[in-house]
Design a protein around this motif. Structure first.
Motif, short mmCIF file in Angstrom:
data_model
loop_
_atom_site.label_atom_id
_atom_site.label_comp_id
_atom_site.label_asym_id
_atom_site.label_seq_id
_atom_site.Cartn_x
_atom_site.Cartn_y
_atom_site.Cartn_z
N MET A 287 0.85 -1.19 0.00
CA MET A 287 0.00 0.00 0.00
C MET A 287 0.89 1.24 0.00
O MET A 287 1.84 1.32 0.76
CB MET A 287 -0.90 -0.03 1.24
CG MET A 287 -1.72 1.23 1.41
SD MET A 287 -3.02 1.07 2.62
CE MET A 287 -4.33 0.64 1.55
N PRO A 288 0.59 2.22 -0.86
CA PRO A 288 1.40 3.45 -0.90
C PRO A 288 1.31 4.22 0.42
O PRO A 288 0.30 4.19 1.11
CB PRO A 288 0.78 4.26 -2.04
CG PRO A 288 -0.24 3.41 -2.67
CD PRO A 288 -0.49 2.23 -1.82
N LYS A 289 2.38 4.90 0.71
CA LYS A 289 2.46 5.73 1.91
C LYS A 289 2.40 7.20 1.53
O LYS A 289 2.82 7.59 0.44
CB LYS A 289 3.76 5.47 2.67
CG LYS A 289 3.93 4.05 3.14
CD LYS A 289 3.04 3.76 4.30
CE LYS A 289 3.35 2.40 4.89
NZ LYS A 289 2.57 2.13 6.07
N LYS A 290 1.88 8.01 2.45
CA LYS A 290 1.78 9.45 2.23
C LYS A 290 2.39 10.17 3.42
O LYS A 290 2.16 9.81 4.57
CB LYS A 290 0.31 9.86 2.07
CG LYS A 290 0.12 11.33 1.85
CD LYS A 290 -1.34 11.67 1.69
CE LYS A 290 -1.50 13.17 1.49
NZ LYS A 290 -2.91 13.54 1.33
N ILE A 291 3.15 11.23 3.15
CA ILE A 291 3.74 12.07 4.20
C ILE A 291 2.69 13.09 4.62
O ILE A 291 2.10 13.78 3.79
CB ILE A 291 5.00 12.78 3.69
CG1 ILE A 291 6.06 11.76 3.30
CG2 ILE A 291 5.52 13.76 4.74
CD1 ILE A 291 7.22 12.33 2.52
N VAL A 292 2.47 13.18 5.93
CA VAL A 292 1.54 14.15 6.48
C VAL A 292 2.33 15.09 7.39
O VAL A 292 3.14 14.64 8.20
CB VAL A 292 0.41 13.46 7.27
CG1 VAL A 292 -0.51 14.49 7.91
CG2 VAL A 292 -0.37 12.53 6.36
N VAL A 293 2.08 16.38 7.25
CA VAL A 293 2.78 17.40 8.04
C VAL A 293 1.78 18.10 8.94
O VAL A 293 0.75 18.59 8.48
CB VAL A 293 3.45 18.45 7.13
CG1 VAL A 293 4.20 19.48 7.98
CG2 VAL A 293 4.37 17.80 6.13
N ASP A 294 2.09 18.14 10.23
CA ASP A 294 1.29 18.93 11.17
C ASP A 294 1.85 20.35 11.12
O ASP A 294 2.90 20.64 11.71
CB ASP A 294 1.39 18.35 12.57
CG ASP A 294 0.54 19.09 13.59
OD1 ASP A 294 0.19 20.27 13.35
OD2 ASP A 294 0.24 18.49 14.64
N ARG A 295 1.19 21.21 10.37
CA ARG A 295 1.68 22.58 10.17
C ARG A 295 1.70 23.39 11.46
O ARG A 295 2.43 24.38 11.56
CB ARG A 295 0.83 23.30 9.11
CG ARG A 295 0.88 22.63 7.75
CD ARG A 295 2.19 22.88 7.08
NE ARG A 295 2.28 22.15 5.81
CZ ARG A 295 3.35 22.09 5.09
NH1 ARG A 295 4.44 22.70 5.46
NH2 ARG A 295 3.37 21.40 3.98
N THR B 26 8.07 22.72 2.50
CA THR B 26 7.30 22.17 1.38
C THR B 26 7.66 20.70 1.22
O THR B 26 8.84 20.34 1.24
CB THR B 26 7.64 22.91 0.07
OG1 THR B 26 7.31 24.29 0.23
CG2 THR B 26 6.88 22.35 -1.10
N VAL B 27 6.64 19.87 1.08
CA VAL B 27 6.85 18.47 0.76
C VAL B 27 6.91 18.36 -0.76
O VAL B 27 5.94 18.66 -1.44
CB VAL B 27 5.73 17.58 1.33
CG1 VAL B 27 5.97 16.12 0.95
CG2 VAL B 27 5.62 17.72 2.84
N LEU B 28 8.06 18.01 -1.28
CA LEU B 28 8.26 17.94 -2.72
C LEU B 28 7.68 16.65 -3.31
O LEU B 28 7.38 16.59 -4.50
CB LEU B 28 9.75 18.02 -3.06
CG LEU B 28 10.47 19.27 -2.58
CD1 LEU B 28 11.97 19.14 -2.85
CD2 LEU B 28 9.92 20.50 -3.25
N CYS B 29 7.55 15.65 -2.47
CA CYS B 29 7.07 14.34 -2.91
C CYS B 29 6.20 13.75 -1.80
O CYS B 29 6.73 13.15 -0.87
CB CYS B 29 8.26 13.46 -3.23
SG CYS B 29 7.83 11.80 -3.73
N GLU B 30 4.89 13.94 -1.88
CA GLU B 30 3.97 13.45 -0.84
C GLU B 30 3.95 11.94 -0.73
O GLU B 30 3.69 11.40 0.33
CB GLU B 30 2.54 13.92 -1.13
CG GLU B 30 2.16 15.18 -0.46
CD GLU B 30 0.66 15.44 -0.56
OE1 GLU B 30 -0.07 14.72 -1.27
OE2 GLU B 30 0.23 16.38 0.11
N HIS B 31 4.18 11.26 -1.83
CA HIS B 31 4.15 9.80 -1.87
C HIS B 31 5.55 9.28 -2.22
O HIS B 31 5.87 9.11 -3.40
CB HIS B 31 3.13 9.32 -2.90
CG HIS B 31 1.73 9.74 -2.59
ND1 HIS B 31 1.19 10.91 -3.05
CD2 HIS B 31 0.78 9.15 -1.84
CE1 HIS B 31 -0.05 11.02 -2.60
NE2 HIS B 31 -0.32 9.97 -1.86
N PRO B 32 6.38 9.08 -1.20
CA PRO B 32 7.76 8.66 -1.47
C PRO B 32 7.82 7.27 -2.09
O PRO B 32 6.99 6.40 -1.82
CB PRO B 32 8.42 8.67 -0.10
CG PRO B 32 7.30 8.63 0.89
CD PRO B 32 6.11 9.21 0.23
#
Length: 66
Positions: A1-9, A35-41
Motif C-alpha cells: 500500500m502506498p504511503k503518504k507524508i503528512v505534516v502537522d503545520r 514544502t513536501v516535494l514528494c507526498e508519496h515517497p
C-alpha cells in the motif's frame, strides 16, 4: 500500500532537519515554511523519509497509508 507524508503545520517550525535528511523530499522555503516535494515517497526514498520523520524535533511529520 502506498504511503503518504503528512505534516502537522501547527508543529512544524522549519528547522530543516527533514531537508537535511531527505533533500529530494522536503524543502525549507525562505520564509521558514516547509514544502513536501514528494507526498508519496518511492520505495527507494523510504529510508531517508523515515530518518527525516524520526529526526523531526517537533514531531511534525508522519507517514500514513494512503
Amino acid at each position: 500500500m502506498p504511503k503518504k507524508i503528512v505534516v502537522d503545520r501547527n508543529r512544524c517550525t522549519g528547522l530543516g532537519m527533514c531537508e537535511a535528511a531527505a533533500p529530494d523530499v522536503f524543502e525549507i522555503q525562505p520564509d521558514g515554511s516547509m514544502t513536501v516535494l514528494c507526498e508519496h515517497p518511492s520505495d527507494d526514498q523510504m529510508d531517508v523519509v523515515q530518518e527525516a520523520i524520526d529526526g523531526c524535533p517537533t514531531e511534525a511529520l508522519t507517514l500514513v497509508d494512503d
